[in-house]
Design an enzyme around this catalytic site. Structure first.
Site, PDB file in Angstrom:
ATOM      1  N   TYR A 131       0.864  -1.178   0.000  1.00  0.00           N
ATOM      2  CA  TYR A 131       0.000   0.000   0.000  1.00  0.00           C
ATOM      3  C   TYR A 131       0.904   1.232   0.000  1.00  0.00           C
ATOM      4  O   TYR A 131       1.929   1.253   0.690  1.00  0.00           O
ATOM      5  CB  TYR A 131      -0.880   0.018   1.253  1.00  0.00           C
ATOM      6  CG  TYR A 131      -2.055  -0.927   1.191  1.00  0.00           C
ATOM      7  CD1 TYR A 131      -2.994  -0.824   0.168  1.00  0.00           C
ATOM      8  CD2 TYR A 131      -2.246  -1.911   2.153  1.00  0.00           C
ATOM      9  CE1 TYR A 131      -4.082  -1.682   0.105  1.00  0.00           C
ATOM     10  CE2 TYR A 131      -3.333  -2.771   2.103  1.00  0.00           C
ATOM     11  CZ  TYR A 131      -4.251  -2.646   1.078  1.00  0.00           C
ATOM     12  OH  TYR A 131      -5.328  -3.491   1.016  1.00  0.00           O
ATOM     13  N   THR A 157      -2.044  -2.874  -5.040  1.00  0.00           N
ATOM     14  CA  THR A 157      -3.493  -2.987  -4.857  1.00  0.00           C
ATOM     15  C   THR A 157      -4.134  -1.638  -5.158  1.00  0.00           C
ATOM     16  O   THR A 157      -3.694  -0.608  -4.645  1.00  0.00           O
ATOM     17  CB  THR A 157      -3.815  -3.455  -3.425  1.00  0.00           C
ATOM     18  OG1 THR A 157      -3.272  -4.771  -3.264  1.00  0.00           O
ATOM     19  CG2 THR A 157      -5.303  -3.505  -3.174  1.00  0.00           C
TER      20      THR A 157
HETATM   21  C1  LIG Z   1      -8.611 -10.209   6.654  1.00  0.00           C
HETATM   22  C2  LIG Z   1      -8.285  -9.732   5.262  1.00  0.00           C
HETATM   23  C3  LIG Z   1      -7.297  -8.789   5.067  1.00  0.00           C
HETATM   24  C4  LIG Z   1      -6.951  -8.378   3.777  1.00  0.00           C
HETATM   25  N1  LIG Z   1      -5.911  -7.511   3.599  1.00  0.00           N
HETATM   26  C5  LIG Z   1      -5.511  -7.193   2.338  1.00  0.00           C
HETATM   27  C6  LIG Z   1      -4.344  -6.412   2.117  1.00  0.00           C
HETATM   28  O1  LIG Z   1      -3.634  -6.031   3.029  1.00  0.00           O
HETATM   29  N2  LIG Z   1      -4.034  -6.095   0.835  1.00  0.00           N
HETATM   30  C7  LIG Z   1      -4.780  -6.515  -0.228  1.00  0.00           C
HETATM   31  O2  LIG Z   1      -4.448  -6.225  -1.371  1.00  0.00           O
HETATM   32  N3  LIG Z   1      -5.863  -7.287  -0.047  1.00  0.00           N
HETATM   33  C8  LIG Z   1      -6.244  -7.643   1.205  1.00  0.00           C
HETATM   34  N4  LIG Z   1      -7.322  -8.462   1.381  1.00  0.00           N
HETATM   35  C9  LIG Z   1      -8.045  -8.974   0.199  1.00  0.00           C
HETATM   36  C10 LIG Z   1      -7.444 -10.297  -0.273  1.00  0.00           C
HETATM   37  O3  LIG Z   1      -6.124 -10.118  -0.740  1.00  0.00           O
HETATM   38  C11 LIG Z   1      -8.290 -10.925  -1.385  1.00  0.00           C
HETATM   39  O4  LIG Z   1      -8.427 -10.003  -2.442  1.00  0.00           O
HETATM   40  C12 LIG Z   1      -9.655 -11.379  -0.898  1.00  0.00           C
HETATM   41  O5  LIG Z   1      -9.614 -11.838   0.421  1.00  0.00           O
HETATM   42  C13 LIG Z   1     -10.197 -12.466  -1.805  1.00  0.00           C
HETATM   43  O6  LIG Z   1     -11.485 -12.865  -1.436  1.00  0.00           O
HETATM   44  P1  LIG Z   1     -11.786 -14.086  -0.448  1.00  0.00           P
HETATM   45  O7  LIG Z   1     -11.543 -13.599   0.930  1.00  0.00           O
HETATM   46  O8  LIG Z   1     -13.235 -14.367  -0.691  1.00  0.00           O
HETATM   47  O9  LIG Z   1     -10.876 -15.216  -0.821  1.00  0.00           O
HETATM   48  C14 LIG Z   1      -7.660  -8.900   2.669  1.00  0.00           C
HETATM   49  C15 LIG Z   1      -8.647  -9.870   2.874  1.00  0.00           C
HETATM   50  C16 LIG Z   1      -8.953 -10.304   4.156  1.00  0.00           C
HETATM   51  C17 LIG Z   1     -10.002 -11.375   4.321  1.00  0.00           C
END
Ligand SMILES: Cc1cc2nc3c(=O)[nH]c(=O)nc-3n(C[C@H](O)[C@H](O)[C@H](O)COP(=O)(O)O)c2cc1C
Length: 357
Positions: A131, A157
């Site tokens: 980020y 992202t």
């Molecule tokens: C608890 C949590 C924290 C996340 N933190 C980030 C992050 O720091 N950076 C990011 O690009 N995506 C983050 N995501 C999104 C995930 O990278 C991913 O796009 C998403 O979880 C996919 O969907 P799913 O949870 O249904 O598998 C996060 C998702 C969750 C569940």
């Protein structure tokens, strides 16, 4: 401690027992009405398989290659911030699991134990998701650290121009203090121009995560992005978006083979993985499922979650009549009516219509 989970539903139940309400709400909660999150599941439910029989599938093998790396199944680990809220060993435990199982880990810049320590936690291949939280000098310093630590690809992202309103932690009064409801996100002023500058700087494959339209996929290709990561952040950012699998066919067409494609959002079953690959993704990523495995039993929990997913993928491939990932295509799918109302638990047999609150 050996783990005895036989289905990922058992993993989810164990995760619920292991987490307090704040941890559960953080891991599971989507934005506002959670419509985007539900549509991620709904999009998978709208496809049925067309199996071909009497094919010799004794050599079925889900191994694939991504960015030059061999992976045991076409599933990698999505970046997850704040993993210390889920398990004390956080991203370090996931690093061990990814290496032991044989897949790739994407490490978030917002998780413990930090980029160097996570890199050292295993010798597995890792990507870094950053980020933007500073000026150009800050970015340069971070990129130098990322390279020195040995990360193999850079993930930007782009669906976080503002931190969304996730109402489970808001109502529970457990939202992170520095990430309150609907605050300007670290990505508020990031544009394609800055992406270009970062791409020139990093000197490693660049992946743009959070592409949700064919129009943006085409722009990404024009800018020479190596990987388009189709994602809506698991339904945690913009509410009332489309399910990611619904986005995929248009994006695949727009890319025309000029970039590799990752898809995430709602992937919890081997059949989900097979559908996404049949529709043109090169690999999928898991967020919540990874978190559930981690919460349930740390590193071993993540390994077990992946093993179960692998068995489901093998089952789906063999029963479809394909031996390798490269054989999957749209010919194995047909549009169908969903049979269940979609929600974050709707892929599990014993939890229809039920939410693990
Ligand atoms: C608890 C949590 C924290 C996340 N933190 C980030 C992050 O720091 N950076 C990011 O690009 N995506 C983050 N995501 C999104 C995930 O990278 C991913 O796009 C998403 O979880 C996919 O969907 P799913 O949870 O249904 O598998 C996060 C998702 C969750 C569940």
């Amino acid at each position: 401690m050996p783990v005895d989970f036989q289905t990922n539903e058992e993993v989810v139940r164990a995760a619920r027992r292991a987490l307090d309400q704040a941890g559960w709400d953080y891991l599971v909660g989507g934005a506002e009405s959670e419509t985007t999150m539900r549509r991620n599941r709904a999009a998978f439910d709208k496809w049925a398989f067309l199996p071909r029989v009497l094919v010799d599938v004794s050599g079925v093998d889900p191994e694939t290659e991504f960015l030059g790396e061999k992976i045991r199944i076409p599933v990698m680990l999505a970046p997850v911030a704040g993993m210390q809220r889920i398990h004390p060993e956080a991203a370090g435990a996931v690093a061990e699991a990814a290496a032991e199982f044989g897949t790739l880990q994407t490490v978030s810049s917002l998780t413990d134990p930090g980029m160097e320590e996570t890199a050292e936690a295993s010798d597995g291949v890792k990507f870094f998701q950053m980020y933007i939280q500073g000026d150009w000098a800050w970015i340069k310093e971070m990129v130098a650290r990322i390279k020195k630590a040995g990360y193999k690809a850079f993930v930007l992202t782009v669906d976080n121009a503002r931190y969304s309103r996730r109402e489970r932690p808001i109502i529970g009064r457990t939202a992170l203090a520095n990430l309150g409801p609907s605050m300007p996100g670290p990505g508020a002023s990031v544009t394609w121009d800055l992406m270009d500058r970062i791409k020139d700087l990093v000197d490693m494959p660049i992946m743009v995560k959070g592409i949700a339209t064919a129009a943006d996929a085409a722009i990404a290709v024009d800018h020479g992005v190596d990987v388009v990561w189709v994602s809506n952040h698991g339904g945690r950012q913009l509410d009332h978006g489309r399910g990611t699998l619904d986005m995929l066919p248009g994006i695949v067409e727009a890319i025309g083979g000029k970039a590799r494609i990752v898809l995430d959002g709602g992937v919890v079953r081997g059949s989900d993985v097979v559908k996404a690959l049949a529709l043109g993704a090169n690999v999928v990523a898991i967020g919540k499922l990874q978190g559930w495995g981690l919460a349930a039993a740390g590193s071993e929990g993540v390994v077990r979650t992946l093993e179960i997913l692998e068995d489901e993928i093998l089952s789906a491939m063999a029963l479809l009549g394909v031996n390798s990932i490269g054989e999957l295509s749209r010919d194995y799918l047909e549009r169908a009516d969903p049979v269940a109302a979609p929600h974050e638990m709707s892929a599990w047999v014993n939890l229809p219509g039920e939410r693990l609150l």
